[in-house]
Design a protein around this motif. Structure first.
Motif, PDB file in Angstrom:
ATOM      1  N   VAL A 139      -5.983  -9.859 -13.772  1.00 57.13           N
ATOM      2  CA  VAL A 139      -5.779  -8.455 -13.385  1.00 57.13           C
ATOM      3  C   VAL A 139      -4.324  -8.210 -13.004  1.00 57.13           C
ATOM      4  O   VAL A 139      -3.753  -7.167 -13.336  1.00 57.13           O
ATOM      5  N   THR A 140      -3.694  -9.178 -12.334  1.00 62.80           N
ATOM      6  CA  THR A 140      -2.311  -8.964 -11.916  1.00 62.80           C
ATOM      7  C   THR A 140      -1.328  -9.075 -13.081  1.00 62.80           C
ATOM      8  O   THR A 140      -0.150  -8.746 -12.919  1.00 62.80           O
ATOM      9  N   PRO A 370       0.814  -7.009  -6.343  1.00 65.12           N
ATOM     10  CA  PRO A 370      -0.274  -7.756  -6.998  1.00 65.12           C
ATOM     11  C   PRO A 370      -1.584  -7.709  -6.217  1.00 65.12           C
ATOM     12  O   PRO A 370      -2.655  -7.528  -6.795  1.00 65.12           O
ATOM     13  N   VAL A 371      -1.506  -7.868  -4.894  1.00 63.24           N
ATOM     14  CA  VAL A 371      -2.723  -7.834  -4.062  1.00 63.24           C
ATOM     15  C   VAL A 371      -3.351  -6.444  -4.107  1.00 63.24           C
ATOM     16  O   VAL A 371      -4.573  -6.300  -4.205  1.00 63.24           O
ATOM     17  N   THR A 372      -2.525  -5.400  -4.069  1.00 69.01           N
ATOM     18  CA  THR A 372      -3.041  -4.025  -4.062  1.00 69.01           C
ATOM     19  C   THR A 372      -3.871  -3.746  -5.302  1.00 69.01           C
ATOM     20  O   THR A 372      -5.041  -3.357  -5.207  1.00 69.01           O
ATOM     21  N   TRP A 373      -3.294  -3.947  -6.477  1.00 69.50           N
ATOM     22  CA  TRP A 373      -4.003  -3.603  -7.714  1.00 69.50           C
ATOM     23  C   TRP A 373      -5.190  -4.518  -7.963  1.00 69.50           C
ATOM     24  O   TRP A 373      -6.219  -4.090  -8.497  1.00 69.50           O
ATOM     25  N   LEU A 374      -5.075  -5.776  -7.547  1.00 73.08           N
ATOM     26  CA  LEU A 374      -6.208  -6.687  -7.704  1.00 73.08           C
ATOM     27  C   LEU A 374      -7.371  -6.260  -6.808  1.00 73.08           C
ATOM     28  O   LEU A 374      -8.517  -6.152  -7.269  1.00 73.08           O
ATOM     29  N   MET A 375      -7.103  -5.996  -5.537  1.00 75.67           N
ATOM     30  CA  MET A 375      -8.194  -5.659  -4.614  1.00 75.67           C
ATOM     31  C   MET A 375      -8.830  -4.315  -4.958  1.00 75.67           C
ATOM     32  O   MET A 375     -10.043  -4.141  -4.833  1.00 75.67           O
ATOM     33  N   ILE A 376      -8.025  -3.357  -5.398  1.00 75.26           N
ATOM     34  CA  ILE A 376      -8.587  -2.068  -5.801  1.00 75.26           C
ATOM     35  C   ILE A 376      -9.553  -2.241  -6.968  1.00 75.26           C
ATOM     36  O   ILE A 376     -10.573  -1.558  -7.062  1.00 75.26           O
TER      37      ILE A 376
END
Length: 472
Positions: A139-140, A370-376
């Motif tokens: 995803v990232t 990276p954490v933002t788009w992955l967790m969303i």
């Protein structure tokens, strides 16, 4: 070896093609950075109209995120990306040919619809195609394509600005280039399959198994299909996900976390640098041409840091990664604010500001984004994914819109130093939010994540123990 080579190869093809949407996202948001100085001269932009030209795309992205999520639920992830490719192409031509500010703002708004739709649909598509153990890295890769698109924009802006900056309408060439990846995205998406999770939601289980068989081994495909089917059948209570479902506590909690993550990413001020980096460096003391070249460093570090971020996601948890990234960006902004005031008028200031923006982006793109788009993409269950990601990314783009609109006015009103002090205060608030509310999601399948949210963060065995103790 042969059993896994074909699924891995086909999955890689899917990733490369679908993330062209991320490349377009990055190029279209980054190109304005270098085009704006030339556009300002030719169209006579003020600080207000500069903000409108930059932020009209962001407002369109907010709207596109909401409708993109719902349309991807209705049409399917793949078909939605095909439609977005067409919109990217048409809107890019509209921006290129715009004769005045009004047409430019309208065209940028429609381009924003495509960007917003892609920002929801592509990560969801990738998350649903990915094996649980590789989901973080896969995803990232969309985030990597976003920053690669921004770097491409910065490099082409610098080349065109230094070689053709004396020619009227050079900014039109910068904007026109965005039409090319849109063509490749459309052609490529014709050759990849639909998300198996979306197919199951439409009772097309045989097709879902066929897709899974192309991207998993045979045993993995069958096991994953059964897990998806079982999870879908358990979700009948949120079958028509929407605002009415916010009355359910665990759904409300997911939405609170999703929106919070989105807001946190934007209030760091990252996009003030990505959209106005050239203006910031000019304000610090660089010439327009030098600022365009210097801005390439921001793009390069964003790409390199994203590689580091993808690697880190496989090593450490989402929470510590996000908190560490926020601490780094906040300290960088604080130093920018201090030195912008202390070194005002000094020939060293532009180089200090450039080095600090590079440091800021290393933390932002190496950890926070990276954490933002992955967790969303991973916290929302199947039946809530379109609505949840749509509303979450809508909030992300609305905050982004206000940053894009207000930044030129803040820069002219309170100066470089005062503007960054505001972002420092917001960064401190972001760290406090993440430390208190963000759950850890690393290593769990999408279905396991949903069960944890349903059980209020408890593992299934803990939930059972609690029930039995109450009965006793």
């Amino acid at each position: 070896m042969n059993d896994t080579a074909a699924p891995t190869s086909f999955l890689r093809k899917i990733i490369i093609i679908s993330t062209l949407g991320g490349l377009l996202f990055g190029y279209d948001t980054g190109v304005i950075n270098g085009a704006l100085p030339y556009m300002t001269e030719e169209l006579g932009l003020t600080s207000l109209t500069q903000g409108l030209v930059a932020s009209s795309l962001l407002f369109g992205a907010a709207v596109g995120a909401v409708f993109g999520g719902r349309l991807s639920d209705y049409n399917g992830r793949r078909k939605n990306i095909l439609y977005l490719a067409i919109l990217f192409f048409v809107a890019a031509l509209g921006c290129t040919l715009a004769p005045n500010v009004t047409i430019m703002v309208i065209s940028r708004f429609f381009l924003g619809l495509a960007v917003g739709g892609a920002s929801v649909t592509v990560p969801a598509y990738l998350a649903e195609m990915s094996p649980a153990k590789r989901r973080g890295r896969i995803v990232t890769q969309n985030e990597l394509m976003i920053v690669s698109g921004q770097l491409l924009a910065f490099v082409l802006n610098a080349i065109l600005g230094t070689t053709m900056g004396h020619i009227d309408g050079v900014w039109r060439i910068m904007l026109a280039i965005a039409a090319l990846p849109a063509i490749f995205l459309f052609i490529g998406m014709l050759k990849v399959p639909e998300s198996p999770r979306w197919l199951v939601s439409k009772q097309r289980n045989e097709e879902a198994l066929q897709v899974l068989s192309k991207i998993r081994t045979e045993s993995e495909a069958k096991a994953e299909l059964e897990e998806i089917k079982a999870n879908y059948e358990a979700e009948t209570d949120v079958k028509q996900a929407g605002f009415k479902d916010m009355a359910t506590p665990w759904i409300r909690r997911i939405m609170f976390i999703g929106i919070g993550i989105a807001v946190v990413q934007q209030i760091t001020g990252v996009n003030s640098i990505m959209y106005y980096g050239t203006e910031i460096l000019k304000d610090a003391g660089f010439t327009t041409e030098a600022a365009l070249v210097g801005n390439i460093a921001n793009g390069v570090i964003s790409v390199l840091a994203t590689f580091v971020g993808i690697w880190l996601l496989g090593k450490i948890g989402r929470r510590p990664m996000l908190i560490g990234g926020l601490a780094g960006t906040t300290i960088s902004l604080l130093l920018m604010a201090v030195f912008s005031s202390a070194l005002e008028g000094s020939p060293a200031l532009p180089f200090v500001v450039l080095s600090l923006t590079v440091t800021f982006l290393a933390f932002q793109q190496g950890a926070i984004s990276p954490v933002t788009w992955l967790m969303i993409s991973e916290i929302f269950p199947q039946q809530l994914r379109g609505f949840g990601m749509g509303l979450t990314v809508f909030c992300l783009w609305i905050v982004n819109f206000f940053v894009g609109l207000l930044f030129p006015m803040m820069l002219s009103g309170v100066g470089l130093s005062g503007t960054f002090y505001i972002f420092v205060a917001l960064g401190i608030g972001a760290i406090a939010y993440v430390a208190k509310y963000l759950p850890e999601t690393k290593g769990l399948s999408l279905e396991q994540l949903e069960q944890q949210f349903r059980n209020h963060g408890k593992k299934p065995e803990e939930k059972k123990a609690e029930v039995y103790s109450k009965r006793a």
